[in-house]
Design a protein around this motif. Structure first.
Motif, PDB file in Angstrom:
ATOM      1  N   ASP A 134      -3.724   1.751   4.869  1.00  0.00           N
ATOM      2  CA  ASP A 134      -4.732   2.004   5.902  1.00  0.00           C
ATOM      3  C   ASP A 134      -4.066   2.813   7.005  1.00  0.00           C
ATOM      4  O   ASP A 134      -3.179   2.323   7.708  1.00  0.00           O
ATOM      5  N   LEU A 135      -4.483   4.058   7.178  1.00  0.00           N
ATOM      6  CA  LEU A 135      -3.842   4.943   8.136  1.00  0.00           C
ATOM      7  C   LEU A 135      -4.123   4.570   9.584  1.00  0.00           C
ATOM      8  O   LEU A 135      -3.517   5.138  10.497  1.00  0.00           O
ATOM      9  N   ALA A 136      -5.016   3.604   9.807  1.00  0.00           N
ATOM     10  CA  ALA A 136      -5.283   3.129  11.158  1.00  0.00           C
ATOM     11  C   ALA A 136      -4.538   1.844  11.476  1.00  0.00           C
ATOM     12  O   ALA A 136      -4.643   1.326  12.584  1.00  0.00           O
ATOM     13  N   ALA A 137      -3.762   1.332  10.535  1.00  0.00           N
ATOM     14  CA  ALA A 137      -3.048   0.072  10.739  1.00  0.00           C
ATOM     15  C   ALA A 137      -1.801   0.282  11.593  1.00  0.00           C
ATOM     16  O   ALA A 137      -1.209   1.366  11.617  1.00  0.00           O
ATOM     17  N   ASP A 138      -1.389  -0.772  12.280  1.00  0.00           N
ATOM     18  CA  ASP A 138      -0.232  -0.682  13.171  1.00  0.00           C
ATOM     19  C   ASP A 138       1.058  -0.351  12.421  1.00  0.00           C
ATOM     20  O   ASP A 138       1.938   0.317  12.967  1.00  0.00           O
ATOM     21  N   ASP A 139       1.172  -0.820  11.180  1.00  0.00           N
ATOM     22  CA  ASP A 139       2.406  -0.612  10.418  1.00  0.00           C
ATOM     23  C   ASP A 139       2.315   0.576   9.467  1.00  0.00           C
ATOM     24  O   ASP A 139       3.134   0.725   8.568  1.00  0.00           O
ATOM     25  N   MET A 140       1.324   1.434   9.679  1.00  0.00           N
ATOM     26  CA  MET A 140       1.090   2.553   8.771  1.00  0.00           C
ATOM     27  C   MET A 140       2.313   3.442   8.615  1.00  0.00           C
ATOM     28  O   MET A 140       2.725   3.769   7.502  1.00  0.00           O
ATOM     29  N   ALA A 141       2.913   3.867   9.723  1.00  0.00           N
ATOM     30  CA  ALA A 141       4.033   4.808   9.662  1.00  0.00           C
ATOM     31  C   ALA A 141       5.208   4.218   8.902  1.00  0.00           C
ATOM     32  O   ALA A 141       5.884   4.915   8.133  1.00  0.00           O
ATOM     33  N   ASP A 142       5.472   2.924   9.094  1.00  0.00           N
ATOM     34  CA  ASP A 142       6.569   2.272   8.382  1.00  0.00           C
ATOM     35  C   ASP A 142       6.301   2.240   6.885  1.00  0.00           C
ATOM     36  O   ASP A 142       7.211   2.457   6.074  1.00  0.00           O
ATOM     37  N   LYS A 143       5.056   1.985   6.507  1.00  0.00           N
ATOM     38  CA  LYS A 143       4.718   1.932   5.082  1.00  0.00           C
ATOM     39  C   LYS A 143       4.827   3.318   4.439  1.00  0.00           C
ATOM     40  O   LYS A 143       5.313   3.447   3.310  1.00  0.00           O
ATOM     41  N   VAL A 144       4.382   4.344   5.143  1.00  0.00           N
ATOM     42  CA  VAL A 144       4.490   5.697   4.607  1.00  0.00           C
ATOM     43  C   VAL A 144       5.954   6.092   4.478  1.00  0.00           C
ATOM     44  O   VAL A 144       6.371   6.672   3.469  1.00  0.00           O
ATOM     45  N   ALA A 145       6.753   5.762   5.478  1.00  0.00           N
ATOM     46  CA  ALA A 145       8.179   6.081   5.415  1.00  0.00           C
ATOM     47  C   ALA A 145       8.837   5.388   4.227  1.00  0.00           C
ATOM     48  O   ALA A 145       9.654   5.998   3.520  1.00  0.00           O
ATOM     49  N   ALA A 146       8.495   4.131   3.985  1.00  0.00           N
ATOM     50  CA  ALA A 146       9.065   3.406   2.851  1.00  0.00           C
ATOM     51  C   ALA A 146       8.629   4.019   1.523  1.00  0.00           C
ATOM     52  O   ALA A 146       9.412   4.070   0.566  1.00  0.00           O
ATOM     53  N   SER A 147       7.401   4.515   1.457  1.00  0.00           N
ATOM     54  CA  SER A 147       6.883   5.097   0.222  1.00  0.00           C
ATOM     55  C   SER A 147       7.505   6.450  -0.102  1.00  0.00           C
ATOM     56  O   SER A 147       7.403   6.933  -1.228  1.00  0.00           O
TER      57      SER A 147
END
Length: 271
Positions: A75-88
């Motif tokens: 979910d690109l509106a979630a608070d942890d979005m950037a961390d999840k994208v970086a991990a991916s």
């Protein structure tokens, strides 16, 4: 589709590969970008909330091309979005970011919108693209090459009745892309806000509640093709058919621009 359509850079994969991240890559313009980048030999990470539509686009691309395709349900509106994208993306070399998220949820007065709906639009169109541009811009700057496309809108040119929050956040996209271009272009990175109008996408269908406003709509494939062929001409890309309107709205006194935008979009914002 063959590669003959590409005329701006001799080797798209060399300039923007080997991987591209498409945030909002499950349908519409995002899916069109995915197909065209795969056609150019660039591997893909597709991000969206809907796992089923992501899987469908991934299956179509892998059936037609030899590129690698990853999907990430985020979910690109979630608070942890950037961390999840970086991990991916921690183990891949990303040379292109396409931030395609942020469509309007439908025409509505600000006073009738829920706080959650307002904040979601703001997070998608300001926080999300800013954090991802920062993250991938760092690695692109280190390599001296890359590209960032932020999906804008003609609605950025003026406020509009029943689209006040949407037009405001798209104005952020326009100005942010301009500043980002000023910072990153000297480092070898192409940056552009892609200013589109009404486009035939599932998001448009949802925002208009299945009604046909009668306003002509562009095709997602044409929009993606135009952007990829002109990315180096940033910081703002306006399709030729919209250029006159874009320039006219930018030059108008603000009240006239608001009244013109509201009048022009009345068939689209009328439920």
């Amino acid at each position: 589709m063959g590669s003959a359509w590409w005329s701006g850079v001799t080797d798209l994969a060399q300039r923007y590969g080997p991987w591209a991240v498409i945030a909002g890559g499950s349908e519409g313009v995002g899916a069109a970008f995915a197909h065209q980048l795969a056609d150019a030999g660039i591997n893909l990470l597709l991000i969206a909330r809907n796992a089923a539509t992501l899987a469908g686009v991934s299956a179509e691309i892998t059936a037609a091309h030899t590129v690698h395709v990853r999907t990430a349900v985020i979910d690109l509106a979630a608070d942890d979005m950037a961390d999840k994208v970086a991990a991916s993306t921690s183990d891949i070399d990303v040379g292109l970011l396409v931030y395609n998220a942020g469509a309007a949820s439908g025409p509505q007065l600000v006073i009738d919108q829920s706080p959650d709906e307002i904040m979601r639009l703001i997070r998608l169109n300001t926080i999300g693209q800013t954090l991802l541009a920062r993250h991938f811009g760092q690695s692109m700057a280190a390599q001296g090459r890359g590209g960032i496309i932020l999906l804008g809108s003609m609605g950025a040119n003026a406020g509009c009745m029943q689209l006040a929050v949407y037009s405001a956040v798209k104005a952020y996209t326009l100005t942010f892309a301009e500043g980002l271009w000023a910072e990153l272009h000297p480092l070898g990175i192409d940056v552009a806000a892609l200013m589109i109008g009404r486009t035939r996408t599932p998001a448009l269908e949802r925002s208009e509640y299945g009604q046909d406003s009668g306003i002509p709509a562009a095709e997602p494939d044409d929009i993606a093709r135009f952007a990829l062929a002109n990315l180096g001409a940033g910081p703002v890309l306006v399709p030729p058919e919209l250029e006159a309107a874009f320039l006219a709205l930018r030059a108008m006194p603000r009240r006239q621009a608001v009244e013109t935008m509201t009048r022009a979009l009345a068939p689209q914002t009328r439920r």
